[in-house]
Scaffold this motif. Sequence first.
Motif, PDB file in Angstrom:
ATOM      1  N   ALA A 185      73.194   6.199  33.812  1.00 16.00           N
ATOM      2  CA  ALA A 185      72.292   6.265  32.663  1.00 16.00           C
ATOM      3  C   ALA A 185      71.429   7.517  32.704  1.00 16.00           C
ATOM      4  CB  ALA A 185      71.407   5.016  32.623  1.00 16.00           C
ATOM      5  N   GLN A 186      71.128   8.015  33.895  1.00 12.09           N
ATOM      6  CA  GLN A 186      70.259   9.184  34.034  1.00 12.09           C
ATOM      7  C   GLN A 186      71.028  10.426  34.488  1.00 12.09           C
ATOM      8  OE1 GLN A 186      66.482   8.533  35.989  1.00 12.09           O
ATOM      9  NE2 GLN A 186      66.704   6.322  35.809  1.00 12.09           N
ATOM     10  N   TYR A 187      72.348  10.294  34.530  1.00  7.30           N
ATOM     11  CA  TYR A 187      73.153  11.395  35.069  1.00  7.30           C
ATOM     12  C   TYR A 187      72.934  12.696  34.282  1.00  7.30           C
ATOM     13  CZ  TYR A 187      77.198  14.077  36.626  1.00  7.30           C
ATOM     14  OH  TYR A 187      77.997  15.054  37.126  1.00  7.30           O
ATOM     15  N   ASP A 188      72.961  12.586  32.950  1.00  5.72           N
ATOM     16  CA  ASP A 188      72.800  13.793  32.130  1.00  5.72           C
ATOM     17  C   ASP A 188      71.441  14.446  32.388  1.00  5.72           C
ATOM     18  OD1 ASP A 188      75.276  13.432  31.066  1.00  5.72           O
ATOM     19  OD2 ASP A 188      74.554  12.415  29.263  1.00  5.72           O
ATOM     20  N   TYR A 189      70.420  13.619  32.539  1.00  5.50           N
ATOM     21  CA  TYR A 189      69.091  14.172  32.789  1.00  5.50           C
ATOM     22  C   TYR A 189      69.043  14.863  34.151  1.00  5.50           C
ATOM     23  CZ  TYR A 189      64.025  14.352  33.520  1.00  5.50           C
ATOM     24  OH  TYR A 189      62.742  14.768  33.780  1.00  5.50           O
ATOM     25  N   TYR A 190      69.622  14.204  35.174  1.00 13.28           N
ATOM     26  CA  TYR A 190      69.666  14.818  36.504  1.00 13.28           C
ATOM     27  C   TYR A 190      70.475  16.120  36.466  1.00 13.28           C
ATOM     28  CZ  TYR A 190      67.893  10.449  38.551  1.00 13.28           C
ATOM     29  OH  TYR A 190      67.128   9.380  38.879  1.00 13.28           O
ATOM     30  N   ARG A 191      71.556  16.104  35.675  1.00 12.16           N
ATOM     31  CA  ARG A 191      72.403  17.292  35.569  1.00 12.16           C
ATOM     32  C   ARG A 191      71.608  18.453  34.950  1.00 12.16           C
ATOM     33  NH1 ARG A 191      76.560  18.593  38.216  1.00 12.16           N
ATOM     34  NH2 ARG A 191      75.008  20.175  38.672  1.00 12.16           N
ATOM     35  N   PHE A 192      70.833  18.146  33.893  1.00 14.08           N
ATOM     36  CA  PHE A 192      70.018  19.168  33.228  1.00 14.08           C
ATOM     37  C   PHE A 192      68.997  19.764  34.195  1.00 14.08           C
ATOM     38  CE2 PHE A 192      65.882  19.915  31.196  1.00 14.08           C
ATOM     39  CZ  PHE A 192      66.197  21.041  30.447  1.00 14.08           C
ATOM     40  N   LEU A 193      68.305  18.863  34.934  1.00 15.68           N
ATOM     41  CA  LEU A 193      67.309  19.348  35.888  1.00 15.68           C
ATOM     42  C   LEU A 193      67.946  20.197  36.973  1.00 15.68           C
ATOM     43  CD1 LEU A 193      65.065  16.158  36.401  1.00 15.68           C
ATOM     44  CD2 LEU A 193      64.596  18.164  34.968  1.00 15.68           C
ATOM     45  N   SER A 194      69.088  19.743  37.460  1.00  8.97           N
ATOM     46  CA  SER A 194      69.767  20.483  38.523  1.00  8.97           C
ATOM     47  C   SER A 194      70.232  21.851  38.023  1.00  8.97           C
ATOM     48  CB  SER A 194      70.964  19.673  39.034  1.00  8.97           C
ATOM     49  OG  SER A 194      71.655  20.373  40.039  1.00  8.97           O
ATOM     50  N   ASP A 195      70.816  21.868  36.821  1.00  8.65           N
ATOM     51  CA  ASP A 195      71.289  23.140  36.264  1.00  8.65           C
ATOM     52  C   ASP A 195      70.126  24.108  36.067  1.00  8.65           C
ATOM     53  OD1 ASP A 195      73.841  22.201  36.267  1.00  8.65           O
ATOM     54  OD2 ASP A 195      73.895  21.710  34.124  1.00  8.65           O
ATOM     55  N   GLU A 196      68.978  23.580  35.642  1.00 11.37           N
ATOM     56  CA  GLU A 196      67.800  24.407  35.413  1.00 11.37           C
ATOM     57  C   GLU A 196      67.350  25.071  36.714  1.00 11.37           C
ATOM     58  OE1 GLU A 196      63.821  23.812  32.748  1.00 11.37           O
ATOM     59  OE2 GLU A 196      64.158  22.326  34.340  1.00 11.37           O
ATOM     60  N   LEU A 197      67.356  24.284  37.798  1.00  7.68           N
ATOM     61  CA  LEU A 197      66.949  24.829  39.096  1.00  7.68           C
ATOM     62  C   LEU A 197      67.999  25.776  39.657  1.00  7.68           C
ATOM     63  CD1 LEU A 197      65.354  21.651  40.759  1.00  7.68           C
ATOM     64  CD2 LEU A 197      64.184  23.682  39.883  1.00  7.68           C
ATOM     65  N   GLU A 198      69.260  25.438  39.429  1.00  7.88           N
ATOM     66  CA  GLU A 198      70.334  26.330  39.882  1.00  7.88           C
ATOM     67  C   GLU A 198      70.256  27.666  39.152  1.00  7.88           C
ATOM     68  OE1 GLU A 198      72.525  26.082  42.227  1.00  7.88           O
ATOM     69  OE2 GLU A 198      72.074  24.040  42.879  1.00  7.88           O
ATOM     70  N   GLU A 199      69.965  27.605  37.858  1.00  9.54           N
ATOM     71  CA  GLU A 199      69.864  28.837  37.073  1.00  9.54           C
ATOM     72  C   GLU A 199      68.666  29.676  37.530  1.00  9.54           C
ATOM     73  OE1 GLU A 199      69.348  30.243  32.404  1.00  9.54           O
ATOM     74  OE2 GLU A 199      69.654  28.124  32.903  1.00  9.54           O
ATOM     75  N   ALA A 200      67.553  29.032  37.844  1.00 10.68           N
ATOM     76  CA  ALA A 200      66.374  29.751  38.348  1.00 10.68           C
ATOM     77  C   ALA A 200      66.687  30.371  39.707  1.00 10.68           C
ATOM     78  CB  ALA A 200      65.182  28.816  38.454  1.00 10.68           C
ATOM     79  N   ASN A 201      67.409  29.629  40.533  1.00  9.91           N
ATOM     80  CA  ASN A 201      67.938  30.139  41.802  1.00  9.91           C
ATOM     81  C   ASN A 201      66.866  30.800  42.671  1.00  9.91           C
ATOM     82  OD1 ASN A 201      69.971  30.568  43.681  1.00  9.91           O
ATOM     83  ND2 ASN A 201      70.468  32.601  42.858  1.00  9.91           N
ATOM     84  N   PHE A 202      65.785  30.098  42.891  1.00 10.65           N
ATOM     85  CA  PHE A 202      64.733  30.636  43.754  1.00 10.65           C
ATOM     86  C   PHE A 202      65.171  30.566  45.217  1.00 10.65           C
ATOM     87  CE2 PHE A 202      62.060  29.731  40.048  1.00 10.65           C
ATOM     88  CZ  PHE A 202      61.280  30.875  40.013  1.00 10.65           C
ATOM     89  N   ARG A 203      64.854  31.639  45.932  1.00  8.53           N
ATOM     90  CA  ARG A 203      65.096  31.617  47.376  1.00  8.53           C
ATOM     91  C   ARG A 203      63.830  31.118  48.075  1.00  8.53           C
ATOM     92  NH1 ARG A 203      63.811  36.963  46.344  1.00  8.53           N
ATOM     93  NH2 ARG A 203      62.088  37.766  47.653  1.00  8.53           N
ATOM     94  N   ALA A 204      63.894  30.877  49.365  1.00 10.59           N
ATOM     95  CA  ALA A 204      62.750  30.357  50.118  1.00 10.59           C
ATOM     96  C   ALA A 204      61.566  31.319  50.031  1.00 10.59           C
ATOM     97  CB  ALA A 204      63.137  30.127  51.578  1.00 10.59           C
ATOM     98  N   ASN A 205      60.392  30.793  49.718  1.00  8.53           N
ATOM     99  CA  ASN A 205      59.118  31.533  49.666  1.00  8.53           C
ATOM    100  C   ASN A 205      59.105  32.635  48.607  1.00  8.53           C
ATOM    101  OD1 ASN A 205      57.914  30.084  51.828  1.00  8.53           O
ATOM    102  ND2 ASN A 205      59.116  31.337  53.268  1.00  8.53           N
TER     103      ASN A 205
END
Length: 554
Positions: A185-205
């Motif tokens: 039920a929440q898969y699409d939402y988790y996918r959106f959040l994950s894609d957003e963070l993957e796209e931002a692609n921040f490295r440590a610190n």
Amino acid sequence: MLQQLQIQNYAIIDEINIDFSGKLNIITGETGAGKSILVGALSLILGERADSTVLLHREKKCMVEGCFSTPAAGPVREFLLARDLDIGQELILRREIAVNGKSRAFINDTPVNLDQLRQLSALLVDLHQQFDTLTLGETDFQREVLDALAANQPKLQEYRQGYTALELARKKLKSKQAEKAAFTAQYDYYRFLSDELEEANFRANEVEELDNELKLLSNAEGIKGAISGVVDLLSEAEEPVVQQLKRAQHQLQAFTGWHAGIGPLLDRLQSAQLELADIADELARTNDQIQYDPLRIEQISDRIATGYKLFKKHAVADTAGLLAIREQLSGKLDAVHNLDSVIGDLEKECDQLLTSSTKFAAQLSAARGKQAEPLQQKVNRLLKQVGMPNARLKVSIHALPANGLDDSGADHIEFLFDANNSNRFEPVRKVASGGELSRLMLCIKSLVAESLDMPTLIFDEIDTGISGEAARQVGIIMKALGVSRQVISITHQPQIAGKADAHFFVYKETRDREIKTNIRLLTPDERITTIARMLSGEKPTAAALENAREMLMN
């Protein structure tokens, strides 16, 4: 077998000791003399709860102790060995109730909890009281009767192990299915959040480092001006500090031979001049590296803004928190994919356990089915014996709905009863009267006792509602039971009292201006008098005395 019962300071009992026979023990006495108080005291060592209200003297503790003979082998011995309890020729169960109402239980002088006492006493004694006839109408009791007659206990134990595993696997499967449904039920939402963070692609610190870089770039002009001023002061002014230090060295150089302290100071001046020259060079290089770059500032500002937006969205304070969220989301997404595999494995496990449990349940059902007809015949024969010639018992065994299973197998068992030979059988709990239930319970227990290793059977007025020939037949059944095991029965029926191997009489007496209950084993002559009184009243007639003698002789 219960060899001796000792009671102190319980209800209206000051102190009594009873040495029981290994066969049929009958307890009689006037109404209100305290017969049921004995059963109440006995129930304490069988694991029943109690409080300080049972104390006769409030300043003394109550104590009930039962001395049993210990079987050479069997469940009792296994129970004691499994719990590292002492094993001897005698087994002592003791219960103490302190003046504050707190209770303690002991097995062979070793403290135990009530549950342990209850488990052990269940292997030693079967106590049937008047209200226990109600259990005759319960499905569990009816199933237990058939299982006892069919010797199903080992197979039932093995079945329950498998059924417990099946229920656990079903519970896990249901949990995983619910987990998958929630994730899906929440898969699409988790996918959106994950894609957003993957796209931002921040490295440590990264955000923290960019923050520092932005501060540097934003203050580049001021920093460069300060550095240039220091470099100028040190090495590029009309009289730079480095040059002045060099000239100072030349001035002192000519006098090094005249004073011992000048040499070391000259060395220090030289070191300071070299260090400041090096600092000037470093500052110059640093100044060259610092460049005001509006484009870079814009890029960094945008990147930082993205970072802080994600910080707020995911309620974290730094880049590390953001990376942890990304890891969690990745794990959740992977879990959705892995759940299908887990659910598939659990479904296979459930199918295997269900097949195994169904097989064992079928064996249990077959064994129960074989006992149904013999049980009906034997009980119906005994019912005629105890004065119910038209009464019949019928055992109904049906499969549980939808081929279901429970913790006892696949059967719904119901004892049906017809008191008047009408061929209208109804559940026992609906149609049998109190007296009918008592006699029916006695008949069933007398049969089950042959299949169970139960050394002591105790009946508290199970003969309620009967008299005459029916009472005599009940006495005959109890006498037969007493041949192979100990039977203790409280009764008001002279016909039953006449069958006793040991006849105890409960009475009240006044001692120290207090009414107290006592008990004594009757002599043969006392038995005649007591039974005659049960037949005809306080002053027995000659006919009653003769009748009592005849009962004892027969």
